[in-house]
Design an enzyme around this catalytic site. Structure first.
Site, PDB file in Angstrom:
ATOM      1  N   ASN A  42       0.887  -0.999   0.064  1.00  0.00           N
ATOM      2  CA  ASN A  42       0.084  -0.129  -0.011  1.00  0.00           C
ATOM      3  C   ASN A  42       0.987   1.286   0.024  1.00  0.00           C
ATOM      4  O   ASN A  42       1.662   1.531   0.960  1.00  0.00           O
ATOM      5  CB  ASN A  42      -0.839  -0.081   1.294  1.00  0.00           C
ATOM      6  CG  ASN A  42      -1.732   1.435   1.316  1.00  0.00           C
ATOM      7  OD1 ASN A  42      -1.467   2.256   1.827  1.00  0.00           O
ATOM      8  ND2 ASN A  42      -3.036   0.938   1.028  1.00  0.00           N
ATOM      9  N   CYS A  68      -6.397   8.000   2.719  1.00  0.00           N
ATOM     10  CA  CYS A  68      -6.197   8.190   4.232  1.00  0.00           C
ATOM     11  C   CYS A  68      -6.964   9.370   4.807  1.00  0.00           C
ATOM     12  O   CYS A  68      -6.360  10.436   4.419  1.00  0.00           O
ATOM     13  CB  CYS A  68      -4.633   7.967   4.518  1.00  0.00           C
ATOM     14  SG  CYS A  68      -4.534   7.881   6.333  1.00  0.00           S
ATOM     15  N   THR A 108     -10.658  -5.090   9.936  1.00  0.00           N
ATOM     16  CA  THR A 108     -10.769  -4.694  11.276  1.00  0.00           C
ATOM     17  C   THR A 108     -10.819  -6.169  11.902  1.00  0.00           C
ATOM     18  O   THR A 108     -10.567  -6.416  12.998  1.00  0.00           O
ATOM     19  CB  THR A 108     -11.977  -3.736  11.685  1.00  0.00           C
ATOM     20  OG1 THR A 108     -11.523  -2.476  10.857  1.00  0.00           O
ATOM     21  CG2 THR A 108     -11.892  -3.548  13.037  1.00  0.00           C
TER      22      THR A 108
END
Lengths: 303, 260
Positions: free
Chosen positions: A99, A130, A266
């Protein structure tokens, strides 16, 4: 057992399940829990041209069925990655994808160029979304014009598979997706975190040092599904879906909405072995539905 | 040390005072518990608690190898920990363990060690003291609390070392904070270990630093993953931001940037 392999540009995945940047370290942290070779791919932590200390603590707030983070792209820089981490990844029989993040177009280009030289990195994910850095990051991903500029510049120096990670914090995500496609992206991944906020009422203070942060986890899934569906219908390049995938059923919902591949984020914090369970669950679903190939259900939503 | 995702069985869930629970766990299949050391922690999956999305990091209170038991001392403070307080014998609990690094135990058994705990921060000191005693080190425990009713496991602590107590209301032991206790002036220590509220750890760290005593503290910054990948629980150190869950939770005070 159905065929699970999918392609994103020239990138071949043994199954659609990848892991989301910032939730899976460099993969090796999970070696005690899962066989990394089973993953379709794993996206390593957001990497920038220079070392970044990230934002001050506190960086996390738990929210109903989710969490906020304000990490701010803490990483040791691309050169550290190449020297110290990359050698540990090359023997993993999966796709290690970097990334790439930045504050300026020049930074993105320089980092992408260094990644292009790495034989065992078959793709990069360009992070123009971001929400936790003041400069760059999401700024590039919130207008079609700036998204196009950074994607075009990186495309010039990066010949392998280029995935562009999109921000959900926009009025119309399909405009940004189309701009990325027109600028040469091989794929778009979505969604990055949603800008959110948490407050401590007793102290009358924000919980995060940066006041706002990026929301992820189960709670964001309906928004992510909607955006994946919209983008799938707006572009001709493969879509990588992520946002709140906690189990195989969630993953299948993304495939049905048009995602060719997925990222689990997550959920890795709650069950470090969730990825392999999702792969097995997709397989079981396909058998149950009488499908011979996962591609039969990609975009297969009956509307 | 290899990490595991493990289902354990609740043997006993004992309420201590009004807002603490001592949960004793064992394996379902009588397999021995994995290797773990004092100062490490576990991440507990709390089920049937809609507002508890993430696992709860809980320090290891004690490992009873003879009976194959893992003890967790939990302060019932929010929805997740309160749910843990409702577990019954026979219930299953899913844990990721062991996480983080333990305290440094001196190899020289002649060293004088002081183990300081406050509130639920006394939890890891029990296992640390027990392991030190097993190695032949003489242990002094210094436990602080607001009042006698906030002190826990005193019988257990007494098995492994000399017990020194302070309470703010003088209901037990000496009056005041741990740093007011007479043991700090009447005995010389080489190594100290502390876990408790941040102001207490800062006070103990300053005492240690002034007196040339080695000092390790255990931090509990808010965590998400527990395995060093999310970078949420960072502490600013001499090496920059590092994860409390992976590089800690135990830190030598020389590595921290605390104002002592």
């Amino acid at each position: 057992m159905a065929a699970l392999n999918v392609e994103i540009g020239d990138l071949k995945l043994k199954n659609p399940v990848m892991t989301a940047s910032g939730t899976f370290g460099y993969g090796i942290e999970f070696a005690d829990f899962i066989d990394l070779n089973r993953l379709g791919g794993f996206i390593v932590k957001g990497t920038t041209i220079h070392h970044r200390e990230g934002n001050p603590y506190p960086r996390m707030a738990e929210t109903p069925m989710g969490m906020l983070n304000a990490v701010g792209l803490q990483n040791k820089g691309v050169d550290y990655f190449i020297e110290n981490i990359y050698p540990e990844l090359i023997d993993i029989d999966s796709n290690a994808i970097v990334n790439v993040s930045g504050s300026t177009i020049e930074d993105y280009v320089a980092t992408a160029e260094k990644c292009a030289a790495l034989k065992h990195i078959p793709a990069i994910e360009l992070n123009i979304s971001c929400p936790n850095v003041k400069q760059g990051g999401m700024a590039f991903g919130t207008s079609p014009k700036s998204a196009a500029e950074v994607v075009k510049a990186v495309r010039k120096v990066y010949p392998k598979t280029l995935i562009v990670k999109l921000s959900p914090n926009v009025t119309d995500i399909t405009e940004i997706a189309r701009a990325a496609e027109e600028s040469g992206a091989d794929s778009v991944s979505l969604i990055n975190t949603l800008l959110g906020m948490a407050v401590n009422a007793e102290k009358r203070t924000p919980i995060l040092s940066t006041i706002t942060g990026g929301m992820s986890g189960a709670a964001v899934k309906p928004i992510a599904l909607r955006m994946v569906w919209q983008v799938y219908n707006a572009v001709n390049i493969p879509v990588v879906g992520l946002g709140g995938i906690m189990n195989a059923t969630d993953a299948i919902e993304f495939l049905l909405c048009g995602a060719t591949a997925l990222q689990i984020g997550t959920a890795n914090f709650i069950d470090p072995a969730v990825t392999v369970k999702v792969i097995d669950g997709i397989n079981e679903y396909l058998d149950r539905q009488g499908c011979k190939d996962v591609k039969e259900i990609i975009g297969g939503l009956r509307v | 040390m290899k990490k595991f995702i493990l289902d354990l069985k609740v043997l006993e869930n004992q309420r201590i005072q009004s807002n603490y629970a001592l949960i004793k766990l064992t394996t379902h299949d009588s397999q021995p518990l994995p290797e773990m050391v004092p100062g490490q922690f576990v991440e507990v999956l709390v089920e049937n608690s809609p507002n508890t999305f993430l696992r709860r990091p809980i320090s290891i209170n004690f490992v009873d190898r003879q009976n194959n038991e893992l003890w967790l001392l939990v302060q019932l403070i929010g929805d997740g920990t309160r749910k843990m307080g409702e577990l019954n014998a026979g219930d299953n609990l899913n844990l990721v363990l062991p996480l983080g690094n333990g305290f440094t135990i001196p190899t020289d058994t002649a060293k004088k060690v002081l183990l300081v705990g406050g509130g639920v921060g006394t939890a890891p000191m029990l296992y640390l003291g027990a392991e030190m005693q097993k190695m032949g080190i003489e242990v002094d425990f210094l436990l602080g609390a607001r009042s006698e009713k906030d002190l826990m496991q005193l019988d257990e602590f007494a098995k492994y070392g000399n017990l020194h107590i302070t309470t703010e209301d003088a209901s037990k032991g000496e009056k005041g904070f741990v740093t007011n206790h007479s043991i700090l002036t009447s005995k010389q220590f080489d190594n100290s270990y502390c876990c408790g509220p941040k102001p207490m750890m800062v006070a103990v760290a300053s005492w240690a630093s002034r007196n040339g005593v080695e000092c390790e503290v255990s931090l509990e910054n808010t965590m998400a993953c527990g395995i060093g990948v999310c970078l949420c629980c960072v502490e600013k150190t001499t090496e920059g931001h590092i994860c409390v869950c992976k590089e800690g939770p135990v830190f030598n005070i020389n590595k921290l940037l605390w104002q002592l």
